[in-house]
Structure formats: C-alpha cells, structure tokens
Motif scaffolding. Structure first.
Motif, PDB file in Angstrom:
ATOM      1  N   ALA A  46     -17.905  42.214 -18.630  1.00 16.35           N
ATOM      2  CA  ALA A  46     -19.082  41.732 -19.359  1.00 16.35           C
ATOM      3  C   ALA A  46     -19.041  40.250 -19.700  1.00 16.35           C
ATOM      4  O   ALA A  46     -19.909  39.768 -20.425  1.00 16.35           O
ATOM      5  CB  ALA A  46     -19.226  42.541 -20.653  1.00 16.35           C
ATOM      6  N   GLY A  47     -18.060  39.531 -19.173  1.00 15.02           N
ATOM      7  CA  GLY A  47     -17.914  38.125 -19.529  1.00 15.02           C
ATOM      8  C   GLY A  47     -19.147  37.290 -19.238  1.00 15.02           C
ATOM      9  O   GLY A  47     -19.434  36.318 -19.952  1.00 15.02           O
ATOM     10  N   MET A  74      -7.834  32.538 -22.546  1.00 13.49           N
ATOM     11  CA  MET A  74      -8.581  33.523 -21.750  1.00 13.49           C
ATOM     12  C   MET A  74     -10.083  33.364 -21.959  1.00 13.49           C
ATOM     13  O   MET A  74     -10.871  33.390 -21.011  1.00 13.49           O
ATOM     14  CB  MET A  74      -8.159  34.943 -22.152  1.00 13.49           C
ATOM     15  N   LEU A  75     -10.469  33.215 -23.219  1.00 15.17           N
ATOM     16  CA  LEU A  75     -11.887  33.094 -23.530  1.00 15.17           C
ATOM     17  C   LEU A  75     -12.484  31.840 -22.900  1.00 15.17           C
ATOM     18  O   LEU A  75     -13.561  31.875 -22.284  1.00 15.17           O
ATOM     19  CB  LEU A  75     -12.087  33.094 -25.044  1.00 15.17           C
ATOM     20  N   LYS A  76     -11.791  30.732 -23.045  1.00 10.04           N
ATOM     21  CA  LYS A  76     -12.323  29.481 -22.496  1.00 10.04           C
ATOM     22  C   LYS A  76     -12.420  29.536 -20.978  1.00 10.04           C
ATOM     23  O   LYS A  76     -13.376  29.012 -20.392  1.00 10.04           O
ATOM     24  CB  LYS A  76     -11.452  28.310 -22.946  1.00 10.04           C
ATOM     25  N   PRO A  82     -14.624  30.494 -28.431  1.00 13.69           N
ATOM     26  CA  PRO A  82     -14.087  31.169 -29.612  1.00 13.69           C
ATOM     27  C   PRO A  82     -14.279  30.314 -30.867  1.00 13.69           C
ATOM     28  O   PRO A  82     -14.297  29.086 -30.801  1.00 13.69           O
ATOM     29  CB  PRO A  82     -12.599  31.307 -29.289  1.00 13.69           C
ATOM     30  N   PHE A  83     -14.443  30.984 -31.999  1.00 14.50           N
ATOM     31  CA  PHE A  83     -14.479  30.248 -33.257  1.00 14.50           C
ATOM     32  C   PHE A  83     -13.906  31.091 -34.380  1.00 14.50           C
ATOM     33  O   PHE A  83     -13.809  32.317 -34.282  1.00 14.50           O
ATOM     34  CB  PHE A  83     -15.891  29.751 -33.591  1.00 14.50           C
ATOM     35  N   ILE A  84     -13.505  30.406 -35.453  1.00 14.55           N
ATOM     36  CA  ILE A  84     -12.914  31.069 -36.610  1.00 14.55           C
ATOM     37  C   ILE A  84     -14.024  31.482 -37.561  1.00 14.55           C
ATOM     38  O   ILE A  84     -14.848  30.655 -37.969  1.00 14.55           O
ATOM     39  CB  ILE A  84     -11.945  30.127 -37.341  1.00 14.55           C
ATOM     40  N   GLY A  85     -14.050  32.767 -37.937  1.00 14.71           N
ATOM     41  CA  GLY A  85     -15.051  33.276 -38.865  1.00 14.71           C
ATOM     42  C   GLY A  85     -14.991  32.579 -40.218  1.00 14.71           C
ATOM     43  O   GLY A  85     -13.923  32.190 -40.703  1.00 14.71           O
ATOM     44  N   LEU A 111      -4.155  25.027 -32.300  1.00 18.71           N
ATOM     45  CA  LEU A 111      -4.120  26.339 -31.654  1.00 18.71           C
ATOM     46  C   LEU A 111      -5.052  26.413 -30.444  1.00 18.71           C
ATOM     47  O   LEU A 111      -4.846  27.244 -29.559  1.00 18.71           O
ATOM     48  CB  LEU A 111      -4.527  27.421 -32.664  1.00 18.71           C
ATOM     49  N   GLY A 112      -6.060  25.570 -30.426  1.00 20.45           N
ATOM     50  CA  GLY A 112      -7.018  25.594 -29.321  1.00 20.45           C
ATOM     51  C   GLY A 112      -8.446  25.880 -29.732  1.00 20.45           C
ATOM     52  O   GLY A 112      -9.337  25.954 -28.888  1.00 20.45           O
TER      53      GLY A 112
END
Length: 265
Positions: A46-47, A74-76, A82-85, A111-112
């Motif tokens: 589903a990416g 992996m996400l990038k 990705p983001f921090i909630g 961390l990235g």
C-alpha cells in the motif's frame, strides 16, 4: 518496466491525485508501534497510497534506536514522510519546560526526522506560545505540522480557523484539525466541516479521522465520517489518522471503488 495495474482498463475518479509525491489528497497513517517487518509488507502492498506516517504520542522514545532509524529510512525510501506526533512535544514541554525543546529538535533531526507536530491536546497553549513554538522548531531546521482543537471540549469552529491562521503565520506547513472537534457521540459535525472548507485553504489542512480513543466512536462512525468528509471536500482532501489496516479501503473510497460508490462533483 512497471507491470500494468490489474484491471487497468477500469476508470477511476479523475479528480483523485494518484502519483507521488502528491501535493494534495494526502493520506496520513498512524504508526502505533508497527514492527519493521510488518511495515515492510504494508509499504510493498500500500505504499503508493501512503504519503505521511505519524509515529504517535511518545512512541519514538520507546523504540530501540537502530530500529527507529531503520524505520525512518524505510519510510523515506517509499516516499512516505515520517513525523513525530504532537503529544510527545507536549510531554517534553510539560515535564521539562521550554528550555528543553531545542534539545528535542536536535535529537529528532539526528534520528532522521525532518518534521514534527506541535499541538496542545492535553497541554494548552496560548496564541503566543503556539506561534513561538512553531517558529522555534522552524528555526531549528524542522518542518512543522500544527494542530488545532481539543480532545476535551468542542470549540467554536471559527476558533479553529483563527488558530490555524496563527499556525500558518508562524511557519506551519500543514494544520491538522483534531478529530474530537468533528464528532460527538459518533455523529459528524458537518457544519464545522463547512466552516473549515470555506475559511481555510483545503490543500493546507488535514482532517483527522476519529478512533476508539474518542468516547462513543465505533468503526462504523469512522467510515461514515470518511464519506462525509469526501462529500464536503472531494476525493483529494487531506486525511489524517487513517488506520494502517484500512489504507487500501480508504483509497478505494477516494477513487470511487469503495462502499460509497462513485463520488460526484
């Protein structure tokens, strides 16, 4: 050479943006502690339909460091941001004070992460603090998603619009609208959706979907809200807090292939 899509001759709603990177019609999925192996399978399947992934609340603190770094990589690689909630940012502010925020930003970057959310779900911010914290994160080199609304009280919709404009003025790229502001006992506040659509640029807000963390919300209520939001904004609305298990089904709704059937202008 990319293989043709199955049933590629069947048309889908042409208003839906299907190519990544998208600038509208963004889908944000929640990571509530997904194992990296599971995530790899999700991205393979589903990416193409996931644009953003939130590492929710303070879960970034609980990952092994190498696992978190691998996850972000992996996400990038799959063009998923990705983001921090925001509740992690609230926690640091509440427990350690504003002076700890620069260190928080530096650790996020190391961390990235390149994006964080700044919210006031459980730790209220006044307008000056909201503006100042967003601007401070931007100066540190982070991109920022603001969030408006409360998990506890139902705000006047015009207040949400005013708070969103403060976020934009401070440098927020997107503003998420707290899901608890949009439902009561499972019913969607369609008037609030209308005020948001008329008062803010649709491509710069994300409508959060509710979940079981909000009292009175059932799975069927989440599905009803998806349909209501798509009716109000169209298939290219930015949607947040999509459960990872329903991302494909949500994309089916956007394209007219889901349970709501074809969406009309």
């Amino acid at each position: 050479m990319t293989a043709p899509a199955p049933f590629g001759f069947v048309p889908i709603d042409t208003r839906r943006s299907t190519a990544k990177p998208r600038t509208k019609g963004l889908s944000m999925v929640i990571d509530d502690g997904l194992p990296n192996g599971y995530l790899a399978d999700v991205l393979r399947t589903a990416g193409a339909h996931i644009d953003i992934m939130k590492i929710k609340t303070g879960l970034s603190r609980l990952h092994p460091r190498d696992v978190l770094v691998e996850k972000l990589q992996m996400l990038k690689a799959a063009q998923v941001r990705p983001f921090i909630g925001g509740q992690f940012h609230e926690y640091v502010f509440a427990k350690m004070g504003e002076s700890a925020l620069p260190r928080f930003y530096d650790e996020a970057l190391s961390l990235g992460f390149d994006t964080i959310e700044i919210s006031d779900n459980v730790v209220p911010l006044d307008d000056r603090q909201r503006h100042g914290q967003i601007a401070g994160a931007r100066r540190a080199g982070l991109r920022v998603f603001g969030e408006v609304g409360s998990k506890e009280t139902l705000s006047n919709p015009s207040l949400l619009v005013e708070q969103a404009r403060i976020c934009f003025d401070a440098g927020a790229e997107l503003v998420l609208v707290e899901a608890a502001e949009l439902v009561r006992d499972g019913a969607v506040h369609e008037e609030t959706l209308r005020v948001l659509r008329e008062g803010l640029p649709a491509d710069r807000i994300m409508i959060e979907l509710p979940g079981p963390w909000i009292a009175g919300v059932r799975s069927c209520d989440v599905e009803s809200m998806k349909k209501a939001v798509l009716r109000e904004f169209g298939p290219d609305v930015n949607l947040a807090n999509i459960d990872v298990k329903t991302i494909m089904d949500t994309e089916a709704l956007r394209t007219g292939l889901g349970t709501a059937g074809p969406l009309h202008d």
